[in-house]
Structure formats: C-alpha cells, structure tokens
Design an enzyme around this catalytic site. Structure first.
Site, PDB file in Angstrom:
ATOM      1  NE  ARG A 138     -13.055  -2.449   2.449  1.00 50.28           N
ATOM      2  CZ  ARG A 138     -12.169  -2.368   1.467  1.00 50.28           C
ATOM      3  NH1 ARG A 138     -12.536  -2.644   0.225  1.00 50.28           N
ATOM      4  NH2 ARG A 138     -10.927  -2.010   1.696  1.00 50.28           N
TER       5      ARG A 138
ATOM      6  CB  VAL B  70     -10.308  -1.541   8.859  1.00 52.28           C
ATOM      7  CG1 VAL B  70      -9.691  -1.695  10.237  1.00 52.28           C
ATOM      8  CG2 VAL B  70     -10.617  -2.901   8.253  1.00 52.28           C
TER       9      VAL B  70
ATOM     10  CD  GLU C 116      -1.862   2.205 -12.340  1.00 55.18           C
ATOM     11  OE1 GLU C 116      -1.124   2.063 -11.347  1.00 55.18           O
ATOM     12  OE2 GLU C 116      -3.063   2.416 -12.267  1.00 55.18           O
TER      13      GLU C 116
ATOM     14  CD  GLU D 151      -7.419  -0.351  -5.252  1.00 55.61           C
ATOM     15  OE1 GLU D 151      -7.996  -1.076  -4.445  1.00 55.61           O
ATOM     16  OE2 GLU D 151      -6.460  -0.730  -5.965  1.00 55.61           O
TER      17      GLU D 151
ATOM     18  CD  GLU E 172      -7.121   2.465  -2.011  1.00 53.99           C
ATOM     19  OE1 GLU E 172      -7.863   1.579  -1.601  1.00 53.99           O
ATOM     20  OE2 GLU E 172      -6.020   2.260  -2.570  1.00 53.99           O
TER      21      GLU E 172
ATOM     22  CB  ILE F 131       3.912   6.295  -8.307  1.00 57.85           C
ATOM     23  CG1 ILE F 131       2.848   6.413  -9.417  1.00 57.85           C
ATOM     24  CG2 ILE F 131       4.121   7.615  -7.589  1.00 57.85           C
ATOM     25  CD1 ILE F 131       3.105   7.474 -10.441  1.00 57.85           C
TER      26      ILE F 131
END
Ligand code: MV4
Length: 445
Positions: free
Chosen positions: A292, A295, A200, A288, A275, A203
C-alpha cells in the site's frame, strides 16, 4: 489517464489523493460515512457520496457500498489509501471484475506478500537476506523446539497472517516456547483467520529500515531510498526519517538493490515498501513487504522530489515510470512527525473533540498533510492521526532545528495531541545522536 477516481478512504490520506487528482486534471469522488459528513475530504472532492454509518464495517470497509458508489459516479479507478481495504486481495479482485482499476497491487501479489511466511520463502529463493528462521510455517511444537535450540534463545514466534508487529511473541526459553507456541497459534487463528506460525531468531535492538519502491506493468522497478522508522511505541510509528543515520552509503546501495530484487521476485506492480531489520553489526534482513501507500511516504517525496501518489495513478493507468533509477537523486534530510489525537501524558490514550484553533506552521522546508480545520470535530471511530508535519533540511541538523521551529509554530487547541512527545524527542540526546531503537520510547519517555 483516468477521468474519474474514487477515493475509498478518509482523513489526511484522502485529502492527499484528492490533491494529486486535481493536479492531474482527474475528477475526484470522495466517499464518506455518516460521521464524516463535515470532513475535509468530503468537502474538498469534486463529488462526495455517503456510503453508510460511522462504523468502518458499514462504510469504509463495506465493499458493496463502495463498488456501488464507484458505479453511480462512473469512476474508472479506486484509490484505497492505507488501512481499510488497501491490502485486501478480494477487494482488488472485485474491482477488476467490475471493470474498475484498483490503484494498488494485483490480488496475487497482495496474497503472496500478505502471507508473511510465504513472502520469506520467496525472498530466500530470490537470494534476499531474511532473518534466520524456520523453513516456512511449522505445525508441531517439536520443530519449534529444535529450531530454537539450533539458533539459541530468544526467538520470536510470528503469525503468517500477522505483520506490522501484530501476532508476534518473544520467548526466552523452552518452557516459554512450549506455552507461547499454542497461544500464538490459536490467537492467530482468531485474529487473522489463519493459525499458521513460523519462528525467527530474535534480533536485539534492531533498526526498522524500509525502502520505497515503484514498479510499473512493463517490469521497470526502482527504489527511492529508505526511511528509518525506529521511533515507535507498541508498533505505532511516531516519527520517520530519511536517510537513516544507521546505515552507510555502501549499505544503502546494497539494500536498495535487495529491495528491487525482492519486488521483482513477486512480480510487483505499484508503489510498495520493502521492510528490513538492521542489527547492531549492520546486517540487514527482509521481514515483510507492504503493498500500500504508507503514512510516511511524504518523507521520501521530500528527499526525492517524486510525487508517489501521481506515480501510483500513472502505474495503474499502464504508463511507464516517469524516472529510471539513475534519474533518482536523494537530497537532504526529511523527518515526519505524526500528530495524533492522543494524550501522551496518559499512555497515549486516543481522544476526540472539537478543534478550537488549527494553525499549521509554514516557511521553508515545511509540509503539513492534514484534514483538520478550525471548528472540526475529531470523531473517535477512526485512526487517531490528525496531521503529519514533514520537515526538510539540507542535513539532519538543519532538519532538527527547523522541526523545533515548526513545532513551536504549530497550534492545535481544544484537543490533546502527541505534539508534547515531539517537543520532548527533539531535545533527547539519544535521538539527536541518531541512536534510537525498538523500545527506546517505552524506556525513556
Ligand atoms: C522482529 C524483532 C526482533 N527479531 N523480528 C516486526 C514488525 C515490526 N514492525 C516490528 N518487528 C520486529 N520484528 C525478529 N526476528 C523486533 C521487532 C520490533 C521492532 C523492530 C524495529 C523497530 C521497532 C520494533 C519494535 C518492536 C519490535
């Protein structure tokens, strides 16, 4: 709705899930390792079953032991929490083949999103912006060099099986790329059992902005806004907040739509996170997706009023989402502080020990999710997260003032914690101005 739910986890998240079960009239079954016989989740659940020795592979990661516990306790469903088996496609599959509902994503979805290169390819096809990169995984050094030359250095090499900052490397020139290409490949093979890598464009100083999504089995998908997780150290998040000071309302709407589109592209079911990296010009790129509960989910709960764990249970039971996108109103500002059993003055070194005093803060706008109690001994075998202090305010300024007040009230004695770091950041100009990014902590703390 389920009668009995087994919680295949420990610590604060197990306690959080037990609380949701209790409010819904669901019988909770805790599982615990030999190191956790006096843990709060073991004490709080309606029932608790020992599943093995302290080492995670012998207990919280031991699929046969957990499935046996579910069978003995006649649990209808298993909530995996985060970490451990939460993103294990095989576990999700085994649960369903045993007639137990896995409270999480179907195995196909975990597999598609678990392979970060495949996820990117799917998102590209679905017109979700992704970081400029190679077209999926690459096998030859030649392809890597051609790509890097076309976008110019620096570039990142990422493992398809990685994620969350694991298995990635930045390279600044051809020489470094040639070396790192093979090292990353062989490390990826060893760590993730998958040597596939992709490249990639790098950034610079990006913000990490993630959207919370909810999807039911009927195809309804909504988002609950974003969380800014830019305050990290070595890919460990220390603090998360919402809304992000970095994106405009217009951008929020656009990115929220992109997040829903991303979820739709993989047939997403359950609670999840999409994300993005946001660069200095406000351009956003999918990096990504996590399948789940995270947190930092309470940050979103505080500004949306949605109980995400209850939604997970409802979705898993086949129910429709309790809200539509139009019902969602995001109000005020929330910040979560991760209080870990680590010594920030000694490189954040993890340390166990006995909690001599545990005195959490209270009052308006304060929430504490923790498994601590006075006299509890923190084991060293597991994640160092002790407590999450989540603070709500009408705006960021009030949330910050309230956070200082709450941290002053919060007493944890007997063990070292990351609280001094949080006191520090709440007086740090860069943070107060909302201008933190990637290596801010490494550079300034
Ligand atoms: C990047 C990046 C720069 N360029 N990818 C990926 C997983 C995430 N947890 C960190 N990741 C990064 N991926 C490209 N192409 C920089 C990071 C990164 C980062 C991103 C947001 C906030 C903090 C970060 C700390 C280190 C690296």
């Amino acid at each position: 709705m389920f009668d009995r739910v087994l919680i295949a986890n420990r610590g604060e998240i197990a306690v959080r899930i037990i609380r949701a079960c209790r409010e819904m009239g669901i019988h909770s079954v805790a599982v615990f390792s030999e190191a956790d016989k006096d843990a709060l989740h073991t004490r709080m659940a309606d029932e608790a079953i020992c599943i093995g020795a302290a080492a995670p592979e012998k207990s919280y990661l031991n699929i046969p032991h957990i499935i046996s516990a579910a069978e003995v306790s006649q649990a209808d469903a298993i909530h995996p929490g985060y970490g451990f088996l939460s993103e294990n496609a095989r576990f999700s599959e085994i649960c369903s083949s045993c007639g137990i509902t896995f409270i999480g994503s179907p195995p196909e979805v975990i597999e598609k999103l678990g392979d970060k290169a495949m996820a990117k390819t799917i998102m590209t096809k679905a017109n979700v912006p992704v970081v400029p990169g190679t077209d999926g995984v690459i096998e030859r050094e030649r392809e890597a060099l051609t790509f890097a030359a076309s976008v110019s250095y620096p570039v990142m090499i990422k493992a398809a099986g990685g994620g969350g900052g694991r298995g990635m490397r930045i390279v600044f020139n051809e020489k470094e790329l040639k070396q790192a290409f093979h090292t990353t490949q062989s490390e990826a093979g060893a760590f993730f059992n998958n040597s596939a890598i992709y490249l990639e464009k790098y950034i610079e100083e990006p913000h990490h902005v993630e959207f919370q999504i909810l999807a039911d089995v009927k195809g309804n998908i909504i988002h609950l806004g974003e969380r800014d997780c830019s305050v990290q150290r070595r890919h460990q998040k220390l603090l998360e907040e919402s809304p992000s000071s970095f994106i405009s309302q217009r951008q929020r709407v656009k990115m929220g739509k992109a997040a829903v589109k991303a979820a739709s592209a993989v047939g997403y079911v359950g609670a999840g996170t999409i994300e993005f990296l946001v660069d200095r010009n406000g351009e956003y790129y999918f990096i990504e997706a996590n399948t789940r509960i995270q947190v930092e989910h309470p940050v979103t709960e505080m500004i949306s009023g949605v109980d995400i764990i209850k939604e997970q249970l409802r979705i898993a039971a086949g129910e429709k989402l309790s809200k539509t996108q139009r019902d969602i109103e995001l109000k005020g500002h929330a910040i979560e502080f991760r209080i870990n059993a680590e010594d920030p003055s000694d490189n954040f070194k993890p340390m166990g020990g006995k909690v001599a005093i545990y005195q959490p803060p209270g009052g308006p706008g304060i929430r504490v999710d923790s498994h601590l109690y006075t006299g509890y001994t923190v084991p060293t075998q597991y994640d160092s997260l002790l407590a999450k202090l989540i603070v709500w305010g009408e705006d960021r300024n009030e949330a910050i003032r309230r956070s200082r007040r709450a941290l002053d009230e919060f007493q944890i004695e007997g063990i070292k914690t990351t609280m001094p770091f949080h006191h520090w950041i709440l007086n740090e100009k860069t943070f107060l101005d909302g201008e933190v990014y990637t290596d801010f902590v490494e550079k300034h703390y």
